[in-house]
Design an enzyme around this catalytic site. Sequence first.
Site, mmCIF file in Angstrom:
data_model
loop_
_atom_site.group_PDB
_atom_site.id
_atom_site.type_symbol
_atom_site.label_atom_id
_atom_site.label_comp_id
_atom_site.label_asym_id
_atom_site.label_seq_id
_atom_site.Cartn_x
_atom_site.Cartn_y
_atom_site.Cartn_z
ATOM 1 N N PRO A 84 14.067 41.019 25.742
ATOM 2 C CA PRO A 84 13.433 40.518 24.509
ATOM 3 C C PRO A 84 11.976 40.078 24.622
ATOM 4 O O PRO A 84 11.639 38.903 24.503
ATOM 5 C CB PRO A 84 14.337 39.357 24.121
ATOM 6 C CG PRO A 84 14.860 38.848 25.429
ATOM 7 C CD PRO A 84 15.046 40.069 26.277
ATOM 8 N N CYS A 85 11.080 41.048 24.769
ATOM 9 C CA CYS A 85 9.656 40.726 24.800
ATOM 10 C C CYS A 85 9.162 40.256 23.432
ATOM 11 O O CYS A 85 8.098 39.635 23.344
ATOM 12 C CB CYS A 85 8.839 41.921 25.288
ATOM 13 S SG CYS A 85 9.072 43.419 24.328
ATOM 14 N N HIS A 86 9.947 40.488 22.382
ATOM 15 C CA HIS A 86 9.559 39.982 21.060
ATOM 16 C C HIS A 86 9.572 38.457 21.023
ATOM 17 O O HIS A 86 8.969 37.863 20.144
ATOM 18 C CB HIS A 86 10.471 40.550 19.966
ATOM 19 C CG HIS A 86 11.918 40.208 20.123
ATOM 20 N ND1 HIS A 86 12.784 40.965 20.895
ATOM 21 C CD2 HIS A 86 12.646 39.191 19.618
ATOM 22 C CE1 HIS A 86 13.989 40.427 20.843
ATOM 23 N NE2 HIS A 86 13.927 39.343 20.083
#
Length: 182
Positions: A152-154
């Site tokens: 989850p780089c978001h």
Amino acid sequence: MQRLHERLTAAAAEQHTLDIAYRTVDSPIGKLLLAATERGILRVAFEVENHDAVLQLLAEKLSPRILFAPDRLDPAARELDEYFAGTRREFDLPVDFSLSRGFRLSVLEHLPRIAYGHTESYAQVALATGSPRAVRAVGTACATNPLPVILPCHRVVKSDGSFGSYLGGTEAKRALLALEAA
């Protein structure tokens, strides 16, 4: 034709001549390309990346033995469906990190530790990975994350709380954070 394709896929898997399987799935943030090796999920790509170009790059970097084989990716598709339905907060999939090395890999390994519904700044991620001054390198690692959503780089944002850029686009990042109510 469908049965022929299924037989060819099965034969390729049985003879170990299928290195990368792929399929697409529909999601609230657009159609996603999923690709996996026998080791695990290798790539998640947004439509804006051009799925054909992503497959071509995988063929050049890893192996030209790529085949549409959706069955191998059923677990990933199911977990993504559960995530987008709000019933899954963590992914439990084997991951193939063949596309990442060095510091970028350290960042990717940290991303699942950012809890669902929370964010960390690029600076916090740099500190957590042992390189407090590598804030820009964290941004690069996130921008080149081969497994967005699953890793989850978001959840990584600027220090002032603004989104920063995102491979799938700002609207996709906004939608993912809203889904998680971060």
